[in-house]
Design a protein around this motif. Structure first.
Motif, PDB file in Angstrom:
ATOM      1  N   ALA A   1       0.828   8.898  -9.789  1.00 45.07           N
ATOM      2  CA  ALA A   1       1.515  10.181  -9.983  1.00 45.07           C
ATOM      3  C   ALA A   1       2.338  10.554  -8.748  1.00 45.07           C
ATOM      4  N   THR A   2       1.830  10.222  -7.545  1.00 47.84           N
ATOM      5  CA  THR A   2       2.573  10.500  -6.306  1.00 47.84           C
ATOM      6  C   THR A   2       3.878   9.696  -6.276  1.00 47.84           C
ATOM      7  N   ILE A   3       3.781   8.428  -6.641  1.00 48.53           N
ATOM      8  CA  ILE A   3       4.979   7.569  -6.667  1.00 48.53           C
ATOM      9  C   ILE A   3       5.956   8.099  -7.724  1.00 48.53           C
ATOM     10  N   ALA A   4       5.429   8.528  -8.876  1.00 46.13           N
ATOM     11  CA  ALA A   4       6.285   9.039  -9.960  1.00 46.13           C
ATOM     12  C   ALA A   4       7.010  10.315  -9.522  1.00 46.13           C
ATOM     13  N   ARG A   5       6.301  11.203  -8.813  1.00 50.14           N
ATOM     14  CA  ARG A   5       6.947  12.427  -8.332  1.00 50.14           C
ATOM     15  C   ARG A   5       8.080  12.104  -7.371  1.00 50.14           C
TER      16      ARG A   5
ATOM     17  N   SER B   1      -5.422  13.297   1.986  1.00 50.89           N
ATOM     18  CA  SER B   1      -4.394  12.266   2.192  1.00 50.89           C
ATOM     19  C   SER B   1      -4.981  11.057   2.914  1.00 50.89           C
ATOM     20  N   GLY B   2      -5.831  11.338   3.896  1.00 53.24           N
ATOM     21  CA  GLY B   2      -6.450  10.248   4.646  1.00 53.24           C
ATOM     22  C   GLY B   2      -7.319   9.383   3.751  1.00 53.24           C
ATOM     23  N   ALA B   3      -8.079  10.040   2.861  1.00 53.72           N
ATOM     24  CA  ALA B   3      -8.944   9.285   1.951  1.00 53.72           C
ATOM     25  C   ALA B   3      -8.103   8.445   0.998  1.00 53.72           C
TER      26      ALA B   3
ATOM     27  N   THR C   1       0.856  -1.201   0.000  1.00 50.02           N
ATOM     28  CA  THR C   1       0.000   0.000   0.000  1.00 50.02           C
ATOM     29  C   THR C   1       0.890   1.249   0.000  1.00 50.02           C
ATOM     30  N   MET C   2       0.370   2.306  -0.594  1.00 50.73           N
ATOM     31  CA  MET C   2       1.169   3.532  -0.694  1.00 50.73           C
ATOM     32  C   MET C   2       1.346   4.213   0.660  1.00 50.73           C
ATOM     33  N   GLY C   3       0.377   4.041   1.552  1.00 46.57           N
ATOM     34  CA  GLY C   3       0.415   4.778   2.813  1.00 46.57           C
ATOM     35  C   GLY C   3      -0.055   6.205   2.603  1.00 46.57           C
ATOM     36  N   ASP C   4       0.092   7.025   3.648  1.00 48.95           N
ATOM     37  CA  ASP C   4      -0.331   8.425   3.545  1.00 48.95           C
ATOM     38  C   ASP C   4       0.602   9.172   2.585  1.00 48.95           C
ATOM     39  N   PRO C   5       0.057   9.810   1.550  1.00 52.26           N
ATOM     40  CA  PRO C   5       0.928  10.489   0.581  1.00 52.26           C
ATOM     41  C   PRO C   5       1.700  11.667   1.168  1.00 52.26           C
ATOM     42  N   ALA C   6       1.245  12.198   2.319  1.00 53.29           N
ATOM     43  CA  ALA C   6       1.967  13.300   2.956  1.00 53.29           C
ATOM     44  C   ALA C   6       3.049  12.799   3.911  1.00 53.29           C
TER      45      ALA C   6
ATOM     46  N   ASP D   1      -4.480  14.865  -5.282  1.00 49.55           N
ATOM     47  CA  ASP D   1      -4.351  16.110  -6.039  1.00 49.55           C
ATOM     48  C   ASP D   1      -3.033  16.768  -5.620  1.00 49.55           C
ATOM     49  N   ALA D   2      -2.053  16.740  -6.528  1.00 50.82           N
ATOM     50  CA  ALA D   2      -0.705  17.222  -6.182  1.00 50.82           C
ATOM     51  C   ALA D   2      -0.714  18.677  -5.714  1.00 50.82           C
TER      52      ALA D   2
END
Ligand SMILES: [Zn+2]
Length: 350
Positions: free
Chosen positions: A43-47, A96-98, A9-14, A83-84
């Protein structure tokens, strides 16, 4: 043995989830031992891959069967939910939570439908998932609910310590009342089976007492004699190598040296403190946690779930200094569990 498909899982993006994932794909030799993929926002992983100058490409896929498991590629089952422009590193937010919650939920679905063999979770922020309207104490409770599991337990593993918990996220007053023979016996069985999966044939299990000196013959509380002792006797009668209640202040000192293969803790901190004394290392000069090793495994589920046991580390998120060690360890525990399951569970179709 075939390399199992592991969904991370990606986890929290922040938080530090995306960073430790990219580092693990870059340096962890993952593809040699498993077929890894990420579930989250591509996109978050790519950034993050770009920020870390990782020589990897990120590929968004919709279905697990599209994955090629090319070692040069991080494949992400893309939920396209961050949303970046709105994302602020190190900050609590409903967005981020969602995103974090949806990543966990989708990962559980992929495991239940047997599209992946095991799941590994990255840290989420409790406040953020609650802001997003998902009221859970943590991953363990989310997994239990979405897999319909009633009897589950948290196992923490680091070096020689394998500590399972009779209770976890409840007030301490309530935890004492939840120490009951049936529950203690259940967690002894879960711990034994997990140790066998890790390759320990006849695990020796030490069961902690609840009270000082394990009750001292009834001087300090009755739970040790009335609940824990009968559970240990029932376990012994079933053939488990279990002993206890062992005075909790000496149990872990013996376990760290290898005397016990597994320990049963009665409540959250009784098990977590010795575990973190072994796996966590605080640097008093930099005032940071230098090392956060240790794996958290949920036992009793119909699917496999291992996890890092550290948080989102918001204070260092986005700085590129997070350690992926714990994530690599969590993946290393998920692999044999998945392989064992394939070997022993004939109803398992993949
Ligand atoms: Zn906890």
């Amino acid at each position: 043995m075939e390399r199992p498909i592991i969904a991370i899982t990606m986890g929290d993006p922040a938080g530090i989830g995306p960073e430790i994932i990219v580092k693990s794909f870059r340096d962890g030799g993952l593809h040699a031992k498993c077929q890894p993929l990420v579930v989250g926002d591509a996109a978050t992983i790519a950034r993050m891959a770009k920020q870390l100058s990782a020589p990897l490409t990120v590929r968004a896929i919709q279905e697990v069967r599209e994955a090629s498991f090319d070692p040069q590629v991080i494949e992400v089952v893309d939920l396209d939910n961050v949303d970046a422009d709105q994302l602020e590193m190190g900050k609590v937010s409903a967005m981020s939570g969602a995103a974090a919650f949806q990543s966990v939920k989708k990962t559980i679905e992929l495991a239940l439908s047997e599209e992946v063999d095991a799941t590994v979770t990255s840290p989420i922020n409790k406040e953020s998932i609650n802001l997003a309207g998902h009221h859970y104490a943590g991953h363990t409770e989310i997994y239990a609910e979405f897999t319909g599991t009633e009897k589950f337990a948290m196992l923490l593993v680091e070096q020689n310590l394998r500590v399972i918990h009779v209770t976890t996220h409840v007030p301490l007053r309530q935890a004492c009342d939840l120490v009951k023979k049936d529950r203690v016996l259940d967690v002894i069985r879960l711990l034994h089976n997990a140790c066998v999966q890790f390759g320990i044939e006849q695990p020796r299990i030490g069961v902690a007492g609840l009270n000082p000196h394990a009750g001292d013959g009834g001087l300090f509380g009755t739970e040790d004699e009335e609940e824990i002792s009968p559970a240990v006797q029932m376990a012994q009668a079933e053939g488990y190598v279990a002993e206890g209640p062992v005075p909790p202040d000496t149990l872990f000192a013996k376990a760290v040296q290898g005397y016990y293969d597994g320990c049963v803790a009665m409540y959250h901190d009784q098990g977590h403190i010795p575990f973190k004394m072994v796996g966590f290392k605080w640097n008093n000069e930099t005032k940071t946690m230098e090392s956060v090793k240790g794996v958290n495994i949920t036992l009793g589920l119909p699917i496999i779930r291992t996890s890092v046991d550290h948080g989102t580390a918001f204070e260092i998120a986005g700085q590129g200094i997070a350690s992926e060690d714990a994530l690599n360890l969590a993946i290393d525990y998920a692999i044999p569990m998945a392989q064992n399951r394939k070997k022993h569970d004939s109803s398992y179709s993949r």
